[in-house]
Design a protein around this motif. Structure first.
Motif, PDB file in Angstrom:
ATOM      1  N   GLU A 255      15.279 -14.591  35.364  1.00 21.65           N
ATOM      2  CA  GLU A 255      16.091 -15.128  36.449  1.00 21.65           C
ATOM      3  C   GLU A 255      17.541 -14.661  36.320  1.00 21.65           C
ATOM      4  O   GLU A 255      18.087 -14.613  35.220  1.00 21.65           O
ATOM      5  CB  GLU A 255      16.054 -16.656  36.448  1.00 21.65           C
ATOM      6  N   GLN A 256      18.158 -14.321  37.441  1.00 17.43           N
ATOM      7  CA  GLN A 256      19.564 -13.934  37.446  1.00 17.43           C
ATOM      8  C   GLN A 256      20.426 -15.140  37.074  1.00 17.43           C
ATOM      9  O   GLN A 256      20.105 -16.278  37.411  1.00 17.43           O
ATOM     10  CB  GLN A 256      19.966 -13.435  38.832  1.00 17.43           C
ATOM     11  N   GLY A 257      21.531 -14.877  36.376  1.00 19.00           N
ATOM     12  CA  GLY A 257      22.383 -15.963  35.929  1.00 19.00           C
ATOM     13  C   GLY A 257      23.684 -16.058  36.700  1.00 19.00           C
ATOM     14  O   GLY A 257      24.044 -15.156  37.462  1.00 19.00           O
ATOM     15  N   LYS A 258      24.396 -17.166  36.481  1.00 17.79           N
ATOM     16  CA  LYS A 258      25.691 -17.391  37.123  1.00 17.79           C
ATOM     17  C   LYS A 258      26.714 -17.900  36.120  1.00 17.79           C
ATOM     18  O   LYS A 258      27.597 -18.684  36.447  1.00 17.79           O
ATOM     19  CB  LYS A 258      25.548 -18.384  38.277  1.00 17.79           C
ATOM     20  N   GLY A 259      26.570 -17.478  34.870  1.00 19.30           N
ATOM     21  CA  GLY A 259      27.503 -17.890  33.828  1.00 19.30           C
ATOM     22  C   GLY A 259      26.796 -18.547  32.666  1.00 19.30           C
ATOM     23  O   GLY A 259      25.718 -19.134  32.818  1.00 19.30           O
ATOM     24  N   SER A 260      27.410 -18.451  31.492  1.00 18.28           N
ATOM     25  CA  SER A 260      26.807 -19.029  30.291  1.00 18.28           C
ATOM     26  C   SER A 260      26.668 -20.548  30.380  1.00 18.28           C
ATOM     27  O   SER A 260      25.689 -21.122  29.913  1.00 18.28           O
ATOM     28  CB  SER A 260      27.641 -18.665  29.061  1.00 18.28           C
ATOM     29  N   GLN A 261      27.657 -21.197  30.980  1.00 21.01           N
ATOM     30  CA  GLN A 261      27.597 -22.653  31.082  1.00 21.01           C
ATOM     31  C   GLN A 261      26.357 -23.082  31.862  1.00 21.01           C
ATOM     32  O   GLN A 261      25.662 -24.019  31.468  1.00 21.01           O
ATOM     33  CB  GLN A 261      28.851 -23.204  31.746  1.00 21.01           C
ATOM     34  N   MET A 262      26.086 -22.385  32.957  1.00 23.57           N
ATOM     35  CA  MET A 262      24.918 -22.735  33.754  1.00 23.57           C
ATOM     36  C   MET A 262      23.625 -22.437  32.996  1.00 23.57           C
ATOM     37  O   MET A 262      22.664 -23.218  33.062  1.00 23.57           O
ATOM     38  CB  MET A 262      24.930 -21.990  35.085  1.00 23.57           C
ATOM     39  N   ALA A 263      23.597 -21.312  32.261  1.00 20.15           N
ATOM     40  CA  ALA A 263      22.406 -20.965  31.493  1.00 20.15           C
ATOM     41  C   ALA A 263      22.122 -22.035  30.440  1.00 20.15           C
ATOM     42  O   ALA A 263      20.969 -22.426  30.221  1.00 20.15           O
ATOM     43  CB  ALA A 263      22.581 -19.603  30.833  1.00 20.15           C
ATOM     44  N   VAL A 264      23.178 -22.522  29.799  1.00 20.92           N
ATOM     45  CA  VAL A 264      23.008 -23.572  28.786  1.00 20.92           C
ATOM     46  C   VAL A 264      22.561 -24.876  29.431  1.00 20.92           C
ATOM     47  O   VAL A 264      21.669 -25.565  28.924  1.00 20.92           O
ATOM     48  CB  VAL A 264      24.317 -23.800  28.003  1.00 20.92           C
TER      49      VAL A 264
END
Length: 331
Positions: free
Chosen positions: A61-70
């Protein structure tokens, strides 16, 4: 007679295939950002069927920042994520449920960029200026650590929200004065800004935490340790292959993501190799976490951020799934 043998053989094959499908574990893996050269090994391994052979049905899945991934991985919305470790540790102190199982960036990728023509000479000139970053950007989360390390007030700058791919354009247009970016796209800033580019790497000021790392939802890890082990094994293998043979890996990345240019992503990948290479990754295993560095990362997090729930860093990070025989190739 022959038909009976063929039918029987087909039945056995179908049964084996069905059993394999039943054992396959579905994994949603969210990236830190939208796909780029640094993600080439995952796409290559998926294209080659390596994850499937390991019993993993992988969805990238495409991400939108490390904070969101965490956040997503920490609550189990995705099983695995790719996130800046410093950002992940901050989230862990607020209750996120994950374990880091492999580091990708052994060296911190953080860098700050500005136009020399703006009058800014170095970080000491940042107060009173604006920094353009997405709200969930890893560098934005870690900014207080850098600010305090260089002796400026973290609140002395103004933050401007911007889309991940609009940082460079916003800087050039004057929408803000400074931005941050990961080193793997340093070549793009150099090309676009030329001699007017101002830059420093955070590690120059002593802020060199582990960067992008693979994290796993805690409950998923308890329920599927073998799947996690297989994922790490395939990923180690893929990264080693891509260091040695970058072109097919970037080809797989570009084929899976429209709009990417091969030459640009090859340059991106070359910088990624610098980020993932250190003494530990070339001797103890590609993706191996050094315990002393981890403790320093925790101290950094504890010093500059409020942790609602303090924790033992060695309970949050593990080298259990790292194969020490797979190391970053050295030329």
């Amino acid at each position: 007679m022959k038909r009976g043998v063929i039918a029987a053989s087909f039945a056995v094959l179908l049964s084996a295939t069905t059993a394999q499908a039943a054992d396959e574990v579905e994994i949603d893996f969210v990236l830190n950002w939208i796909a780029g050269g640094d993600h080439a090994p995952y796409y290559y391994a998926k294209e080659q069927g390596w994850y499937e052979e390991a019993g993993i049905d992988l969805n990238i899945e495409q991400g939108k920042g490390s904070q969101m991934a965490v956040q997503r991985t920490g609550i189990g919305q995705t099983q695995l994520g790719l996130a800046d470790l410093g950002t992940a540790l901050i989230a862990k102190g607020k209750g996120a449920d994950f374990v880091a199982v492999m580091n990708i960036y052994a060296n911190s990728p953080y860098g700050m960029y500005w136009l020399k023509s703006s009058g800014i000479k170095d970080v000491k000139d940042f107060p009173g200026h604006s920094i353009g970053n997405p709200p969930s950007d890893a560098a934005r989360a870690m900014w207080p650590a850098l600010a305090k390390a260089v002796g400026i007030d973290p609140d002395s700058v103004k933050w401007v929200n911007v889309q991940p791919n609009a940082k460079l354009a916003g800087l050039k247009s004057g929408a803000f004065d400074v931005t941050s970016s990961f080193y793997n796209i340093h070549h793009i800033f150099q090309r676009e800004l030329g001699d007017d580019m101002g830059f420093f790497a955070w590690k120059e000021y002593g802020i060199n935490p582990y960067g992008n790392s693979i994290i796993v939802n805690g409950e998923f890890l308890k329920e599927h340790p073998e799947a996690v082990k297989n994922f790490v094994a395939v990923t180690q293998r893929a990264f080693k292959f891509c260091v040695e043979s970058p072109e097919p890996c970037v080809d797989a990345l570009v084929a899976a993501n429209s709009g990417l240019q091969k030459d640009n992503e090859l340059q991106n990948w070359a910088l990624v190799v610098e980020l993932l290479t250190d003494e530990t990754s070339t001797t103890k295993g590609l993706g191996y976490f050094d315990e002393d560095r981890l403790k320093a990362d925790y101290e950094l997090t504890e010093t500059y951020f409020e942790l609602d729930q303090p924790f033992d860093i060695m309970d949050v990070v593990t080298n259990e799934y790292i194969d020490p025989s797979i190391t970053v190739p050295t030329k």
